[in-house]
Design an enzyme around this catalytic site. Structure first.
Site, PDB file in Angstrom:
ATOM      1  N   ASP A 204      25.661  40.412 -59.862  1.00  0.00           N
ATOM      2  CA  ASP A 204      27.362  40.374 -60.183  1.00  0.00           C
ATOM      3  C   ASP A 204      27.794  41.609 -60.205  1.00  0.00           C
ATOM      4  O   ASP A 204      27.319  42.631 -60.655  1.00  0.00           O
ATOM      5  CB  ASP A 204      27.282  39.776 -61.465  1.00  0.00           C
ATOM      6  CG  ASP A 204      28.620  39.324 -61.921  1.00  0.00           C
ATOM      7  OD1 ASP A 204      29.245  38.623 -61.225  1.00  0.00           O
ATOM      8  OD2 ASP A 204      29.089  40.136 -62.905  1.00  0.00           O
ATOM      9  N   GLU A 249       8.065  43.484 -54.833  1.00  0.00           N
ATOM     10  CA  GLU A 249       6.603  43.611 -55.201  1.00  0.00           C
ATOM     11  C   GLU A 249       6.135  42.183 -55.627  1.00  0.00           C
ATOM     12  O   GLU A 249       5.233  42.021 -55.974  1.00  0.00           O
ATOM     13  CB  GLU A 249       6.556  44.330 -56.657  1.00  0.00           C
ATOM     14  CG  GLU A 249       6.660  45.780 -56.306  1.00  0.00           C
ATOM     15  CD  GLU A 249       6.812  46.348 -57.774  1.00  0.00           C
ATOM     16  OE1 GLU A 249       6.591  45.835 -59.054  1.00  0.00           O
ATOM     17  OE2 GLU A 249       7.539  47.739 -57.929  1.00  0.00           O
TER      18      GLU A 249
HETATM   19  C1  GLC Z   1      32.168  38.427 -60.789  1.00  0.00           C
HETATM   20  C2  GLC Z   1      31.911  36.857 -60.994  1.00  0.00           C
HETATM   21  C3  GLC Z   1      33.197  36.613 -62.098  1.00  0.00           C
HETATM   22  C4  GLC Z   1      33.317  37.290 -63.222  1.00  0.00           C
HETATM   23  C5  GLC Z   1      33.120  39.064 -62.942  1.00  0.00           C
HETATM   24  C6  GLC Z   1      32.706  39.585 -64.300  1.00  0.00           C
HETATM   25  O1  GLC Z   1      33.033  38.809 -60.060  1.00  0.00           O
HETATM   26  O2  GLC Z   1      31.866  36.309 -60.110  1.00  0.00           O
HETATM   27  O3  GLC Z   1      33.289  35.215 -62.120  1.00  0.00           O
HETATM   28  O4  GLC Z   1      34.511  37.302 -64.169  1.00  0.00           O
HETATM   29  O5  GLC Z   1      32.164  39.172 -62.170  1.00  0.00           O
HETATM   30  O6  GLC Z   1      31.549  39.623 -64.564  1.00  0.00           O
END
Ligand code: GLC
Length: 523
Positions: A204, A249
């Protein structure tokens, strides 16, 4: 590479399960892991290779689970670690892979590290795990003018002269990945889930892990989307090299995908041979359906990753953007799905887009997305794409939760018209098309290599290419149906006769693609 030896993810289809809105197994109106587990056969029937499950970790829910209190646990409202293990085991038994979503850029403000930092005071070792700076003007003003992606300033005062950085909500302080504790913890989290048998990881906010330590001011005229001192810096790639080593790994074909929002030249470096396997091709989601534009976008996306031996990870939709059926219209959503499924690469399909669910205009009081509040209500946020799925024709909650349960985001009246139950019985539904397309894709396109031969002589408003022994042709917007007979036998069509549409044809018949031979009526 051939279909036999290529890892599953190279040309797979991944379904993004937005866990809070997929299926509620416990009757509290929020989707959860037991609910997902019970619906795995639906995902097998859809024909996807894998699911990416959005965050299910303990969270203070200021950003629907992306504000994580403990990265190596399950939120009790969404299930237990045993439930997660059961999802993975059942998915594997059904031939599905499971990817988890790691939120490493930031934590919840209720994470023990941040609570300790808030208490420990200026200059403390506890604060060194975060991006903390003295405010300007004796602490009264934020250290820089950096904006939060969700609106307002990206800095929040501790109240003692120091400020902390939060690129997202104020409840999501950014971690300092130059700190050894933070690095060690991220690696521990990655191993924790890989050890439990997950097949892949979505990273993310991948571009944010490194910030310029000088915290420079943004240049005059800076706009969101421009290069910044806190995204996609050269140093961020060191992290993905380390994570890629960890992934390598493990046995099996594990995959790491970077959630990056940049243009092709920004995403390309994330998939260099010693980095991740994939980086999302998200940019097309924001572009109007225009054949000339898309031809360029698609070619650039391909070029940016094929040069590193990788293929694109096309995003058809996700939980951060408007529903595809609203963004492009249902005809456009169908046409783009078939177009993406025909291209080299992996396709990420957002749960509910296989039902052509529309964006929902929620009542103000129902909106939970922090972007709504932080933008002063000018941005209605992303909840309209996150309304719990309709499984049955009704009444509410349409099979999503036990009868009579109010859902965490309200489902609109008539939601049952989009229900899985109804679409399973309708051969012309989006669900039926998606199932057919995913199956036929395996036969027509999978393993057809990274070469795309664009058809150069199509009329304005059309885009087409040959790959392997098949041809894909898309009409962007309404227009006359050409005689496709010159290109091969039509096997599948998705779209509308009075809108955008994509045709899949068997046969590559070189030499039949001039206007005359293909019977095109050039407009
Ligand atoms: C990413 C996620 C989103 C979230 C952001 C902060 O963009 O897809 O939904 O709000 O990260 O974690």
């Amino acid at each position: 590479m051939t279909a036999v030896t290529a890892p599953w993810w190279r040309e797979g289809v991944v379904h993004e399960v937005y866990v809070r809105s997929f299926s509620d197994g416990t009757g509290d109106g929020v989707g959860d892991l037991p609910g997902l587990r019970a619906r795995l056969p639906y995902l097998r029937d859809l024909g996807v290779d894998a699911i990416w499950v959005t965050p299910f970790y303990p969270s203070a829910d200021h950003d629907a689970g992306y504000d994580v209190i403990d990265h190596r646990a399950v939120d009790p409202r969404l299930g237990t670690l045993d439930d997660l293990d059961a999802v993975v085991a059942d998915a594997h038994a059904l031939g599905l892979r499971v990817m988890v979503d790691l939120v490493l850029n930031h934590v919840s403000s209720e994470h023990p590290w941040f609570r300790a930092a808030a208490e420990a005071g200026p200059g403390s070792a506890e604060r060194a795990r975060f991006h903390v700076r003295p405010g300007r003007d004796g602490g009264a003003l934020p250290p820089t003018g950096w904006p939060s992606i969700f609106g307002g300033s990206a800095w929040e005062p501790f109240g003692d002269g120091e400020w902390y950085l939060h690129l997202f909500d104020v409840h999501q302080p950014d971690l300092n990945h130059d700190h050894p504790d933070v690095r060690a913890d991220a690696e521990r989290t990655l191993r924790f889930w890989l050890d439990r048998g997950v097949d892949g990881v979505r990273f993310d906010a991948a571009g944010g892990l490194t910030k310029d330590p000088a915290y420079p001011e943004l240049p005059d005229g800076w706009q969101p989307g421009h290069a910044s001192p806190y995204s996609d810096l050269d140093g961020v790639h060191d992290h993905y090299r380390r994570f890629a080593k960890v992934l390598s790994e493990y046995d099996g074909d594990r995959v790491g995908v970077a959630e990056v929002w940049g243009e092709p030249h920004v995403i390309g470096p994330y998939v260099r041979p010693d980095e991740l396997q994939q980086a999302f091709a998200i940019d097309p989601l924001f572009r109007p359906l225009d054949a000339t534009l898309w031809r360029r976008l698609l070619a650039e996306q391909l070029d940016a990753v094929v040069r590193h031996g990788r293929l694109p990870a096309w995003a058809h939709g996700n939980h951060d953007v408007k529903r595809a059926a609203t963004r492009w219209g249902e005809d456009g959503a169908r046409a783009v799905l078939l177009l993406m499924l025909a291209l080299p690469g992996c396709v990420y399909l957002y749960a509910g887009d296989e039902l052509a669910l529309p964006e929902v205009d929620l009542p103000d009081e129902a909106i939970t997305d922090p972007t709504y509040r932080r933008s002063g209500g000018t941005d209605r946020g992303r909840d309209g794409a996150r309304v719990p799925l309709p499984w049955t024709t009704g009444p509410a909650p349409y099979g999503f939760a036990p009868d009579g349960t109010p859902t965490w985001l309200p489902q609109p009246d008539g939601w049952g018209t989009h229900a899985v139950e109804r679409q399973e019985a309708d051969p012309d539904s989006m669900l039926a098309l998606t199932r057919r397309a995913i199956r036929l894709r395996d036969e027509l396109w999978r393993g057809a290599g990274d070469e795309v031969t664009w058809l150069e002589s199509l009329p304005a408003g059309w885009l087409g290419f040959r790959r392997g022994a098949a041809t894909c042709v898309t009409r962007f917007g309404a227009g006359p149906d050409p005689d496709l007979g010159g290109l091969g036998e039509v096997l599948l069509t998705g779209g509308a006769s009075d809108g955008s549409a994509t045709w899949w044809l068997r046969g590559d018949r070189p030499g039949t693609t001039t206007d005359e031979e293909a019977g095109w009526d050039r407009r």
